[in-house]
Design a protein around this motif. Structure first.
Motif, PDB file in Angstrom:
ATOM      1  N   PHE A  97       0.825  -1.202   0.000  1.00 18.26           N
ATOM      2  CA  PHE A  97       0.000   0.000   0.000  1.00 18.26           C
ATOM      3  C   PHE A  97       0.862   1.256   0.000  1.00 18.26           C
ATOM      4  CE2 PHE A  97      -2.215   3.284   2.489  1.00 18.26           C
ATOM      5  CZ  PHE A  97      -3.199   3.570   1.568  1.00 18.26           C
ATOM      6  N   TRP A 143     -11.931   0.306  -2.079  1.00 14.31           N
ATOM      7  CA  TRP A 143     -10.604   0.905  -2.171  1.00 14.31           C
ATOM      8  C   TRP A 143      -9.531  -0.176  -2.283  1.00 14.31           C
ATOM      9  CZ3 TRP A 143      -8.311   5.085  -3.583  1.00 14.31           C
ATOM     10  CH2 TRP A 143      -6.987   5.324  -3.221  1.00 14.31           C
ATOM     11  N   THR A 144      -9.652  -1.232  -1.470  1.00 14.91           N
ATOM     12  CA  THR A 144      -8.630  -2.272  -1.436  1.00 14.91           C
ATOM     13  C   THR A 144      -8.974  -3.494  -2.272  1.00 14.91           C
ATOM     14  OG1 THR A 144      -9.637  -3.261   0.521  1.00 14.91           O
ATOM     15  CG2 THR A 144      -7.900  -1.628   0.888  1.00 14.91           C
ATOM     16  N   THR A 203     -11.341  -5.619  -1.236  1.00 16.16           N
ATOM     17  CA  THR A 203     -11.977  -6.583  -0.337  1.00 16.16           C
ATOM     18  C   THR A 203     -13.477  -6.375  -0.330  1.00 16.16           C
ATOM     19  OG1 THR A 203     -11.651  -5.123   1.557  1.00 16.16           O
ATOM     20  CG2 THR A 203      -9.958  -6.798   1.158  1.00 16.16           C
ATOM     21  N   ALA A 250     -10.104  -3.448  -6.830  1.00 19.09           N
ATOM     22  CA  ALA A 250      -9.451  -2.413  -6.025  1.00 19.09           C
ATOM     23  C   ALA A 250      -9.293  -1.155  -6.875  1.00 19.09           C
ATOM     24  CB  ALA A 250      -8.095  -2.892  -5.547  1.00 19.09           C
ATOM     25  N   ARG A 279      -7.835   1.496  -6.034  1.00 19.24           N
ATOM     26  CA  ARG A 279      -6.508   2.100  -5.833  1.00 19.24           C
ATOM     27  C   ARG A 279      -5.471   1.583  -6.820  1.00 19.24           C
ATOM     28  NH1 ARG A 279      -4.488  -0.661  -0.207  1.00 19.24           N
ATOM     29  NH2 ARG A 279      -4.032  -2.702  -1.095  1.00 19.24           N
ATOM     30  N   LYS A 303     -12.968   5.854  -0.626  1.00 13.67           N
ATOM     31  CA  LYS A 303     -13.446   4.863   0.344  1.00 13.67           C
ATOM     32  C   LYS A 303     -14.921   5.091   0.650  1.00 13.67           C
ATOM     33  CE  LYS A 303      -9.065   3.886   2.651  1.00 13.67           C
ATOM     34  NZ  LYS A 303      -8.275   4.072   3.887  1.00 13.67           N
TER      35      LYS A 303
END
Length: 195
Positions: free
Chosen positions: A2, A99-100, A102, A111, A113, A143
């Protein structure tokens, strides 16, 4: 991983901001540039790849800059963010992201990002109208948007999304200061007059 992603994003953004500040990215109307909000993963990957091309990036920047206008935003750029997100992505498509990457449900998510060029373009555009906007604010915004994507996709779209500032209500049992001040003033005046 990250930290590496944020560091890469930051260096890309600094390069593009320097490019923009040199006057190379001036806002001009792009008549031959066509863009529709992204509604599929293949469209998203194409956009990510196209934004690697500086000529396409400049056209994309100018197009979105003409959509949001040259004015700043008193809410740290967040109103501009809502406007941009609705012009870049279809609301129903954003349900597929976090965002991730998940997900709490069984449906896998992508994701957001990981799409560095899109995030870089997004940041550059918002930063151009609001100097207070930061990478942390952008991360927090994405997010929030991905967290509330389902509610946003079900909204009828009757009005633009904006930041809502709520005023605090006075606590029960407190009195209005100006009324107390007038009452004290009236009592002092009547004592001085002897009444």
């Amino acid at each position: 991983m990250f930290v590496k992603t944020v560091a890469t994003l930051k260096s890309d953004l600094e390069t593009k901001l320097a490019f923009m500040q040199q006057g190379s990215m001036t806002v001009t109307l792009v008549h031959n540039f066509q863009f529709e909000p992204v509604k599929s993963i293949s469209n998203l990957k194409n956009l990510e790849q196209n934004l690697e091309n500086s000529e396409y990036m400049e056209k994309f920047y100018n197009y979105l800059k003409s959509v949001i206008g040259p004015q700043g935003d008193p809410c740290n750029g967040l109103n501009v963010c809502y406007d941009l997100i609705d012009n870049i992505f279809e609301r129903k498509f954003m349900v597929l992201f976090s965002w991730t990457g998940t997900s709490r449900s069984e449906q896998p998510k992508y994701a957001i990002r990981e799409f560095r060029n899109i995030l870089s373009a997004f940041f550059t555009i918002v930063k151009s109208v609001n100097n207070n906007f930061s990478i942390k604010m952008m991360e927090s915004f994405f997010k929030s948007i991905t967290k509330n994507a389902k509610k946003r996709s079900e909204a009828k779209g009757l009005r633009m999304s904006t930041v809502h500032r709520r005023t605090k209500k006075p606590k029960a049992g407190t009195t209005n200061f100006s009324i107390d001040k007038i009452a004290i003033f009236n009592n002092q005046s009547s004592e001085e007059n002897g009444t």
